[in-house]
Design an enzyme around this catalytic site. Structure first.
Site, PDB file in Angstrom:
ATOM      1  N   ALA A  66      -5.862   4.231   3.370  1.00 54.57           N
ATOM      2  CA  ALA A  66      -6.323   5.249   4.324  1.00 54.57           C
ATOM      3  C   ALA A  66      -6.466   6.604   3.643  1.00 54.57           C
ATOM      4  O   ALA A  66      -7.500   7.271   3.767  1.00 54.57           O
ATOM      5  CB  ALA A  66      -5.357   5.336   5.504  1.00 54.57           C
ATOM      6  N   THR A 106       1.151 -14.949   2.175  1.00 49.53           N
ATOM      7  CA  THR A 106      -0.012 -14.555   2.958  1.00 49.53           C
ATOM      8  C   THR A 106      -0.364 -15.545   4.054  1.00 49.53           C
ATOM      9  O   THR A 106      -0.213 -16.765   3.899  1.00 49.53           O
ATOM     10  CB  THR A 106      -1.230 -14.369   2.054  1.00 49.53           C
ATOM     11  OG1 THR A 106      -2.377 -14.072   2.877  1.00 49.53           O
ATOM     12  CG2 THR A 106      -1.553 -15.629   1.266  1.00 49.53           C
ATOM     13  N   SER A 126      -5.419  -5.018   9.369  1.00 49.99           N
ATOM     14  CA  SER A 126      -4.727  -3.840   8.825  1.00 49.99           C
ATOM     15  C   SER A 126      -5.537  -3.194   7.708  1.00 49.99           C
ATOM     16  O   SER A 126      -5.712  -1.964   7.680  1.00 49.99           O
ATOM     17  CB  SER A 126      -3.342  -4.225   8.310  1.00 49.99           C
ATOM     18  OG  SER A 126      -3.429  -5.213   7.302  1.00 49.99           O
ATOM     19  N   ARG A 172      -0.656  -6.927  15.850  1.00 51.08           N
ATOM     20  CA  ARG A 172      -1.836  -6.854  14.985  1.00 51.08           C
ATOM     21  C   ARG A 172      -2.256  -8.240  14.518  1.00 51.08           C
ATOM     22  O   ARG A 172      -1.426  -9.031  14.073  1.00 51.08           O
ATOM     23  CB  ARG A 172      -1.548  -5.971  13.761  1.00 51.08           C
ATOM     24  CG  ARG A 172      -2.694  -5.976  12.750  1.00 51.08           C
ATOM     25  CD  ARG A 172      -2.406  -5.064  11.585  1.00 51.08           C
ATOM     26  NE  ARG A 172      -1.348  -5.527  10.704  1.00 51.08           N
ATOM     27  CZ  ARG A 172      -1.470  -6.486   9.798  1.00 51.08           C
ATOM     28  NH1 ARG A 172      -2.614  -7.169   9.678  1.00 51.08           N
ATOM     29  NH2 ARG A 172      -0.450  -6.808   9.009  1.00 51.08           N
ATOM     30  N   GLN A 177       5.924  -5.709  13.976  1.00 46.09           N
ATOM     31  CA  GLN A 177       5.472  -7.076  13.751  1.00 46.09           C
ATOM     32  C   GLN A 177       6.338  -7.775  12.714  1.00 46.09           C
ATOM     33  O   GLN A 177       6.549  -7.250  11.617  1.00 46.09           O
ATOM     34  CB  GLN A 177       4.023  -7.096  13.260  1.00 46.09           C
ATOM     35  CG  GLN A 177       3.489  -8.502  13.047  1.00 46.09           C
ATOM     36  CD  GLN A 177       2.029  -8.506  12.630  1.00 46.09           C
ATOM     37  OE1 GLN A 177       1.710  -8.410  11.450  1.00 46.09           O
ATOM     38  NE2 GLN A 177       1.147  -8.595  13.611  1.00 46.09           N
ATOM     39  N   ASP A 192       8.692   8.194   6.007  1.00 43.85           N
ATOM     40  CA  ASP A 192       8.907   9.630   5.808  1.00 43.85           C
ATOM     41  C   ASP A 192       8.002  10.476   6.703  1.00 43.85           C
ATOM     42  O   ASP A 192       8.440  11.472   7.292  1.00 43.85           O
ATOM     43  CB  ASP A 192       8.661  10.008   4.337  1.00 43.85           C
ATOM     44  CG  ASP A 192       9.452   9.134   3.378  1.00 43.85           C
ATOM     45  OD1 ASP A 192      10.617   8.820   3.684  1.00 43.85           O
ATOM     46  OD2 ASP A 192       8.913   8.760   2.325  1.00 43.85           O
ATOM     47  N   GLY A 244      -0.088  10.555   0.943  1.00 41.57           N
ATOM     48  CA  GLY A 244      -0.205   9.105   0.893  1.00 41.57           C
ATOM     49  C   GLY A 244      -1.472   8.678   0.181  1.00 41.57           C
ATOM     50  O   GLY A 244      -2.567   9.104   0.544  1.00 41.57           O
ATOM     51  N   ALA A 245      -1.324   7.825  -0.842  1.00 39.21           N
ATOM     52  CA  ALA A 245      -2.465   7.418  -1.668  1.00 39.21           C
ATOM     53  C   ALA A 245      -2.863   5.969  -1.456  1.00 39.21           C
ATOM     54  O   ALA A 245      -3.533   5.378  -2.305  1.00 39.21           O
ATOM     55  CB  ALA A 245      -2.145   7.654  -3.153  1.00 39.21           C
ATOM     56  N   GLU A 279      -1.366   2.754   8.516  1.00 36.06           N
ATOM     57  CA  GLU A 279      -0.224   2.193   9.229  1.00 36.06           C
ATOM     58  C   GLU A 279       0.690   3.249   9.836  1.00 36.06           C
ATOM     59  O   GLU A 279       1.382   2.976  10.818  1.00 36.06           O
ATOM     60  CB  GLU A 279       0.584   1.291   8.295  1.00 36.06           C
ATOM     61  CG  GLU A 279       1.613   0.448   9.023  1.00 36.06           C
ATOM     62  CD  GLU A 279       2.294  -0.582   8.134  1.00 36.06           C
ATOM     63  OE1 GLU A 279       3.247  -1.215   8.614  1.00 36.06           O
ATOM     64  OE2 GLU A 279       1.884  -0.741   6.967  1.00 36.06           O
TER      65      GLU A 279
END
Length: 582
Positions: free
Chosen positions: A15, A250, A395, A390, A236, A217, A11-12, A379
């Site tokens: 995080a 947003t 986040s 949240r 959520q 995944d 995952g890029a 996440e």
């Protein structure tokens, strides 16, 4: 093909990339992503990142941020982890600023901050300006800033690799096996530590703000490795998704002063949260909107309401909300300068995920026992700083801050983590899945099953739920899982075989959806993002605890509610569970 690195990150997004920056300064780190790194879903975040910098609300303090986060979580958030997060938030944001992130600015040149739902001063007395932002594409600039730092520190990127299995033996993560999307073929990546930053799972629902890649995944691979997932029933639903498409509007639109209007052209939030109105927490606003729609007060009796920002004026919209203006025109056909935007609740964020502690080490039981060499952040993880719901802009903070903490913890742990031996069957699970999927020549279409899953999850496991709906949905998931065995994969090639990959992703969606439904069925209360019509009250006696869900060999789910939530009551009685009033 086998690739050996000290650390493997899947995952890029924020995080994974933030952890990679930390690790890349001292060790060899590889980041796998099924999309190009700068296309990760973190880049879609719009409104901002929370931190009590007190640049605009001069009296803001971390204690207020903590109070809001605990209260917003409906008291299910782990308060030790929340305290750590809000204390380190200013340092985390300032670090990104020093790396060149182009935040919007106050006239004095400080990082600009705006209002966001649930963020207050003095323990709920008035709205706080706490969200640090860059116009309305904050995630985009944060992600690009981190990618630059990754390149600076020599991080190895493997773009367009779909991870198929986690190699996990004797309580230790050894590596992953991935499919090369471009060229075809399996690749094994192994190392001394593995981190998952695989994002959320919003694509299990029909109306969602999530990218098509958000198919959960990492959760399926953890489940298949025999590990539990936590709090999966807490999904959520963001109040303001564009009608029909679910594309995010947003919360910054409400933070800047946007109004929510029902079919009577009335600001209906005064009936539900008379103090904070549109700036109540997301679960409150989403349920309020859905109630208006269900009771026939949607626009023209349809399943949407309006958000009106026209009174803000064209200049302010161009300055503060340029992306939202463009999205509304392109995807809803309205000019927000002149007319209101049609919106409906959209599946947005996953409070549940892979159980992990505040140092991002993955845990595997109610005692919080730690795995070895396995970490999770962002996440896909459930450190539970969000609990049952949240707050907006927490986040991006969570992803950055716990990505940073994961990186630091991994660097420290590398001093005693040796390279493991690859087991003889390291590729067997991935090989079997590819061969089984490619051989599928049945009558069912993956697209049909996916559409049925998403539509029924939205209908029967959405904003509101009941026992009858959930039992019906449990049967539906089991039916889809059986029909999945009979799907057809027409493309038998290897290069860019999206037919095969979408079939594999569908398997992931069906699998973890079972955990969402089962958790929602067994949690007989309403808390945060989980709202039961037949159990409308929060039940702190039975359910002030996290859900852990394992999948048994027979395909059924085993759930426990054994991990009590840490209650601190630091400086204010509001840290103890009570009725949430806004």
């Amino acid at each position: 093909m086998i690739h050996r690195h000290d650390v493997i990150i899947v995952g890029a997004g924020l995080a994974g990339s933030r952890a990679a920056v930390e690790i890349g300064q001292t060790a060899n780190v590889a980041v796998l992503s099924k999309v190009y790194p700068s296309r990760s879903h973190s880049g879609a975040a719009q409104g901002g990142v929370a931190a009590s910098l007190a640049n605009e609300s001069k009296t803001d303090r971390w204690e207020y941020h903590m109070y809001d986060t605990v209260k917003g979580s409906d008291y299910l958030g782990d308060q030790d982890a929340i305290e750590l997060m809000v204390r380190e938030a200013p340092e985390t944001v300032i670090e990104m600023e020093h790396w060149g992130c182009p935040f919007s600015r106050t006239p004095e040149g400080l990082i600009a901050q705006r209002k966001f739902g649930g963020h207050t001063l003095d323990y709920g007395k008035e709205a706080a300006l706490r969200s640090c932002y860059s116009y309305d594409y904050t995630g985009h600039v944060l992600l690009h800033t981190l990618h630059e730092q990754c390149l600076k520190h020599g991080v190895h990127f493997y773009s367009e690799f779909q991870v198929l299995s986690l190699i996990f033996r004797d309580n230790r993560a050894i590596g992953v096996v991935a499919w090369d999307i471009v060229n075809g073929g399996l690749h094994t990546f192994y190392g001394r530590a593995v981190m998952f930053g695989t994002g959320g799972y919003g694509r299990a629902f029909k109306i969602t703000s999530n990218a098509h890649a958000n198919t959960g995944d990492g959760l399926s691979q953890v489940i298949r490795a025999g590990l539990p997932v936590q709090d999966m029933e807490f999904v959520q639903f963001h109040p303001t998704g564009l009608w029909k498409s679910g594309i995010l509007v947003t919360e910054g639109a409400r933070g800047e002063g946007g109004y929510l209007l029902n079919g009577e052209k009335r600001r209906f939030m005064e009936d539900y949260a008379p103090t904070l109105m549109e700036l109540a927490p997301r679960d409150v606003v989403a349920r309020s909107m859905q109630t208006e729609i269900d009771e026939g007060r949607g626009i023209d009796g349809k399943n949407y309401v309006f958000i009106d920002v026209s009174h803000l004026g064209e200049a302010k919209l161009k300055e503060r909300l340029p992306q939202i203006t463009e999205l509304a025109m392109n995807f809803a056909g309205v000019d927000p300068v002149k007319e209101p935007i049609p919106i409906q609740p959209t599946a947005h964020y996953s409070m549940g995920g892979i159980p992990a502690n505040a140092n991002c080490r993955v845990t595997y039981d109610a005692k919080r026992s730690e795995t070895v060499g396995f970490y999770a952040g962002g996440e896909c993880s459930c450190i539970s700083v969000h609990g049952a719901n949240r707050l907006g802009t927490n986040s991006l903070l969570e992803a950055l801050l716990f990505g940073r903490r994961a990186g630091k913890q991994i660097v420290e742990d590398l001093s005693h983590l040796e390279f493991p031996e690859l087991p003889a069957d390291y590729e067997d699970a991935a090989t079997e899945e590819v061969e089984r999927t490619m051989a599928k020549d049945g009558e069912e279409k993956a697209a049909t099953l996916r559409a049925e899953l998403q539509e029924t999850m939205m209908m029967d496991c959405g904003v509101f739920r009941s026992r009858g709906q959930l039992e019906k949905q449990r049967d539906k998931v089991e039916e889809l899982e059986e029909r999945y065995k009979n799907i057809r994969v027409e493309d038998k090639g290897t290069r860019f075989n999206t037919d095969m990959l979408e079939a594999i992703e569908l398997g992931h969606l069906i699998e973890f959806s079972g955990a969402i439904v089962e958790g929602a069925l067994q949690r007989e209360e309403s808390r945060g993002g989980h709202a039961r019509k037949d159990f409308p009250k929060r039940d702190d006696v039975k359910f002030l605890k996290h859900t852990l869900a394992w999948r048994e060999p027979n395909g059924k789910w085993k759930l426990t509610f054994e991990k009590d939530v840490v209650l601190k009551g630091i400086t204010h009685p509001g840290f103890e569970p009570k009725e949430r009033v806004y």
